[in-house]
Design an enzyme around this catalytic site. Structure first.
Site: not given
Ligand code: NCD
Length: 308
Positions: A57-58, A107
């Site tokens: 999702r991110t 990330r």
């Protein structure tokens, strides 16, 4: 309000006014997210996405947000296929990528990685999760979801699950402090919210209750925010097995909930929410995942100067 060129690292860096401005900007951009309107606001701009940990999702909502604003996306691809596999440091990777792109989304499994990366970058670095540390863009979409689907000011909210390693709840607590939220923390013994965070929240004037009983907490709240047990962060697999199925939200449990209760989850879920809950009016997690698009559009537009 001026966000241009700002690094987005931790919710601790945001005032209430800043958060409200981002949420209002997201609301303005939502017609583009649902393709009712088109935009080339970020035409000619490039977003680099560097993911050193898995993501669906991110990563995809950042990519679609950039594409829907007319910008382009440059991806490092998998860690194994990049020079990281040859032993390149994060600092060197960032030094190079910042010369290819207008903004970097990062990330990384290490806490503090995004802040460190920002020291080597002339372009904004957006923290998309740093180990068990922070996940500020998830928090912004969580707040947007609460605002749209429940009420933000004075919300009664229970955060349940892995509060020790879950970065989404760490960031969310700091932001909720601006909205007079009433927070109940529900977790098994080994997965409590870190003491430093609780102390910080109390210093910000927040009332925080802790319990290990979901049955009681669920009867009192407007929002229940469930998190996955963060298996990958446990130093000891036996400890993971001990707590792995300590929480499951079922339709039976919801019988005592308020009718307007909304259940949120940053996803992915493993078995914390019974799929039978998906068809109830309480389930809000898929909508929440969609709201990542307008919120990340707002962030990209603001840091790259497409909007003010
Ligand atoms: C979360 C994360 O990566 O911290 N996922 C997400 O970004 N939506 C939650 C999780 O992995 O459990």
């Amino acid at each position: 309000m001026y966000f241009k060129d700002m690094h987005i690292l931790s919710m601790k860096d945001f005032s209430k006014e800043m958060i409200d401005h981002i949420l209002e900007t997201a609301e303005k951009l939502e017609p583009i997210a649902v393709m009712k309107e088109r935009s080339d606001m970020l035409a000619g701009k490039v977003l680099a996405v560097l993911f050193f940990e898995p993501s669906t999702r991110t990563r995809m909502s950042f990519e679609t947000a950039m594409l829907r604003l007319g910008g382009a996306v440059l991806s490092m691809g998998s860690v194994d296929a990049s020079s990281i596999a040859k032993g390149e440091t994060l600092a060197d990777t960032i030094r190079v990528v910042q010369s290819y792109a207008d903004t970097i989304v990062l990330r990384h499994p290490k806490e503090g990685a995004a802040r460190m990366a920002s020291e080597f970058s002339q372009v904004p670095v957006i923290n998309a999760g740093d180990g068990a540390g922070h996940h500020p863009t998830q928090t912004l979409l969580d707040l947007y979801t609460i605002k749209r689907e429940s009420k933000l000011e004075g919300v009664r909210i229970a955060l349940a699950g892995d509060l020790k390693y879950g970065r989404t709840v760490h960031s969310l607590c700091y932001a909720l402090a601006h909205y007079g939220a009433d927070i109940t923390l529900v977790s098994p013994d080994g997965l409590r919210m870190p003491y430093e965070i609780i102390k910080d929240l109390e210093a910000r004037g927040m009332k925080v209750r802790q319990t290990d009983s979901i049955d009681e907490a669920i009867t009192e709240v407007d929002v229940l925010y469930v998190t996955r047990i963060q298996k990958e962060r446990f130093p000891d697999p036996a400890e993971y097995l001990r707590v792995a199925s300590s929480l499951q939200i079922t339709p039976e449990l919801l019988e005592n909930a308020k009718s307007h209760l909304k259940i949120m989850h940053p996803l992915p879920r493993v078995n914390e929410i019974d799929p039978l809950v998906d068809n109830t009016s309480h389930a809000c997690y898929f909508k929440q995942a969609f709201y990542g698009v307008p919120v990340r559009m707002a962030l990209l537009a603001l840091v790259m100067g497409g909007m003010e």
